[in-house]
Design a protein around this motif. Structure first.
Motif, short mmCIF file in Angstrom:
data_model
loop_
_atom_site.label_atom_id
_atom_site.label_comp_id
_atom_site.label_asym_id
_atom_site.label_seq_id
_atom_site.Cartn_x
_atom_site.Cartn_y
_atom_site.Cartn_z
N ARG A 1 1.20 2.99 0.28
CA ARG A 1 -0.10 3.00 1.01
C ARG A 1 -0.85 1.67 0.43
NH1 ARG A 1 -2.12 8.78 1.11
NH2 ARG A 1 -0.54 8.83 2.79
N LEU A 2 -0.68 1.25 -0.65
CA LEU A 2 -1.72 0.07 -0.78
C LEU A 2 -1.01 -1.15 -0.22
CD1 LEU A 2 -1.63 0.03 -4.97
CD2 LEU A 2 -3.62 0.63 -3.07
N ARG A 3 0.45 -1.16 0.28
CA ARG A 3 1.07 -2.23 0.88
C ARG A 3 0.38 -2.09 2.40
NH1 ARG A 3 5.37 -0.51 -2.36
NH2 ARG A 3 5.79 -2.30 -3.85
N PRO B 1 0.36 4.96 14.94
CA PRO B 1 -0.23 6.23 14.56
C PRO B 1 0.15 6.54 13.12
CG PRO B 1 1.00 6.30 16.70
CD PRO B 1 1.27 4.99 16.22
N ALA B 2 1.26 6.38 12.63
CA ALA B 2 1.62 6.68 11.14
C ALA B 2 0.93 5.67 10.27
CB ALA B 2 3.13 6.33 11.06
N LEU B 3 0.74 4.32 10.69
CA LEU B 3 -0.17 3.58 9.61
C LEU B 3 -1.47 4.03 9.79
CD1 LEU B 3 -0.52 0.94 8.08
CD2 LEU B 3 -0.66 -0.29 10.36
N ILE C 1 -3.97 4.98 6.49
CA ILE C 1 -5.28 4.42 6.09
C ILE C 1 -6.10 5.51 6.11
CG2 ILE C 1 -6.88 2.70 7.03
CD1 ILE C 1 -4.46 1.50 5.68
N GLN C 2 -6.19 6.40 7.06
CA GLN C 2 -7.21 7.58 7.00
C GLN C 2 -7.01 8.37 5.57
OE1 GLN C 2 -6.84 10.08 10.33
NE2 GLN C 2 -8.59 11.46 9.94
N ALA C 3 -5.72 8.69 5.44
CA ALA C 3 -5.55 9.30 4.00
C ALA C 3 -6.14 8.81 2.91
CB ALA C 3 -4.13 9.46 3.75
N PHE C 4 -6.16 7.21 2.72
CA PHE C 4 -6.61 6.62 1.91
C PHE C 4 -8.31 6.82 1.82
CE2 PHE C 4 -8.30 3.19 -0.59
CZ PHE C 4 -7.31 2.48 -1.32
N GLU C 5 -8.88 6.66 2.99
CA GLU C 5 -10.27 6.88 3.07
C GLU C 5 -10.70 8.18 2.68
OE1 GLU C 5 -10.88 3.43 6.48
OE2 GLU C 5 -10.27 5.41 7.39
N GLU C 6 -9.97 9.32 3.14
CA GLU C 6 -10.51 10.46 2.87
C GLU C 6 -10.36 10.78 1.52
OE1 GLU C 6 -8.06 13.01 5.24
OE2 GLU C 6 -9.22 12.43 7.15
N ALA D 1 -11.04 -2.87 -2.40
CA ALA D 1 -9.54 -1.86 -2.24
C ALA D 1 -8.52 -3.14 -2.31
CB ALA D 1 -9.58 -1.18 -1.25
N VAL D 2 -8.62 -4.16 -1.27
CA VAL D 2 -7.76 -5.14 -0.98
C VAL D 2 -7.66 -5.90 -2.21
CG1 VAL D 2 -7.20 -7.25 0.11
CG2 VAL D 2 -7.73 -5.41 1.25
N GLU D 3 -8.46 -6.41 -2.98
CA GLU D 3 -8.56 -7.08 -4.40
C GLU D 3 -7.73 -6.40 -5.28
OE1 GLU D 3 -11.64 -8.78 -7.63
OE2 GLU D 3 -12.55 -8.07 -5.75
N GLN D 4 -8.12 -5.00 -5.43
CA GLN D 4 -7.54 -4.24 -6.66
C GLN D 4 -6.15 -4.05 -6.24
OE1 GLN D 4 -8.62 -3.11 -9.24
NE2 GLN D 4 -10.98 -3.48 -9.05
N ALA D 5 -5.69 -3.79 -4.92
CA ALA D 5 -4.46 -3.68 -4.55
C ALA D 5 -3.47 -4.98 -4.81
CB ALA D 5 -4.53 -3.23 -2.99
#
Length: 293
Positions: A6-8, A31-33, A37-42, A65-69
């Motif tokens: 998910r980070l990728r 749709p899978a992507l 992303i939606q699951a991350f946000e939730e 999130a991008v910086e930490q990822a």
């Protein structure tokens, strides 16, 4: 818990600012992507991307999130690489103990080959008498001992692997009074000082010559070149000086130690790391080039 996959996905969208391009890059459907992303946000109750007409932009939460990822994925990549290097004996920390003679013979070559082949490997060396290094081996500070150490194999749990015999010679400087003799008796040697690796603590006899005790073979070599000291030393260690004539090997028929048995000593029940096995292989090769029948 967030997954590396998910980070990728987050980084892929941030890099292209396009869900369709990112989905193709990640090898999944758009749709899978979007669901990822939606699951991350939730999960974290944040919004990572603002989606407008034909445009995707990072939100403040998205930038964090991008910086930490990126930091996490870089660390994971380094972890993966180091574990693979470790499995091949190319990374980690390795402790090896040697007597002064073997340190002088082996460490220069070992250091060069290991730094060249395995720059992530830290080799920690300890020099001294084999019996003084046994405690470090038992405690785990040392992984291996290379020395003339047959007596250590008698310690429970300690294994000894003989590597071969190193030829020993008694050497003196060119021009030494003994250098021109055909053969030299032990009593003839006693008339001159000697250089020794260890202080064996023996009491000098009345009228006996003294000498120097020095565990540094380079220093001992310099002293022997310029004094009347005799020196019991491995022929391989002074091969260049013998070839150039700076030192001369005496013919001493009664020499008590004409060969030194060299062994690799380790704990029998301890799992040796790939690095330890890799190092042992190099040691076997180097000692084999120096041994005599």
């Amino acid at each position: 818990m967030i997954t590396l996959t998910r980070l990728r996905h987050v980084i892929a969208v941030a890099r292209s600012l396009s869900f369709s391009i990112a989905a193709e890059e990640c090898g999944i459907s758009q749709p899978a992507l979007s669901r990822s992303i939606q699951a991350f946000e939730e999960e974290y109750a944040v919004r990572l991307f603002d989606r407008g007409k034909g445009a995707v932009t990072l939100t403040p939460a998205g930038r964090l999130a991008v910086e930490q990822a990126r930091t996490l994925l870089a660390a994971v990549g380094e972890f993966d690489a180091d574990m693979r290097r470790f499995g091949k004996g190319r990374a980690g920390r390795l402790g090896i103990g040697m007597g002064p003679m073997m340190a002088s013979l082996l460490l220069p070559a070992l250091g060069k080959v290991l730094l060249r082949e395995s720059p992530r490997l830290t080799l920690v060396t300890r020099t001294g008498r084999p019996d003084t290094m046994l405690e470090a081996l038992l405690e785990g500070t040392l992984d291996l001992i290379v020395a003339n150490a047959w007596q250590l194999s008698m310690v429970p749990g300690v294994a000894e692997e003989p590597l071969g015999q190193i030829e020993m010679v008694t050497a003196v400087r060119a021009g030494h009074p003994l250098a021109e003799r055909g053969t030299v008796s032990m009593s003839g040697l006693d008339a001159y000082p000697s250089a020794q690796t260890y202080d064996y603590g023996t009491q000098a006899k009345a009228g006996a010559m003294g000498g120097i005790v020095c565990e540094n073979f380079g220093i001992a070599q310099d002293i022997v070149r310029d004094t009347d000291c005799s020196w019991l030393v491995a022929r391989a260690l002074i091969a260049d000086d013998l070839a150039s004539g700076r030192l001369v090997a005496l013919d001493v028929p009664g020499l008590p130690v004409a060969k030194a048995e060299i062994s690799l000593v380790y704990l029998r029940e301890r799992t040796r790391s790939p690095a330890a096995l890799h190092l042992a292989s190099h040691i076997r090769t180097l000692v084999a080039d120096m041994t005599v029948a």
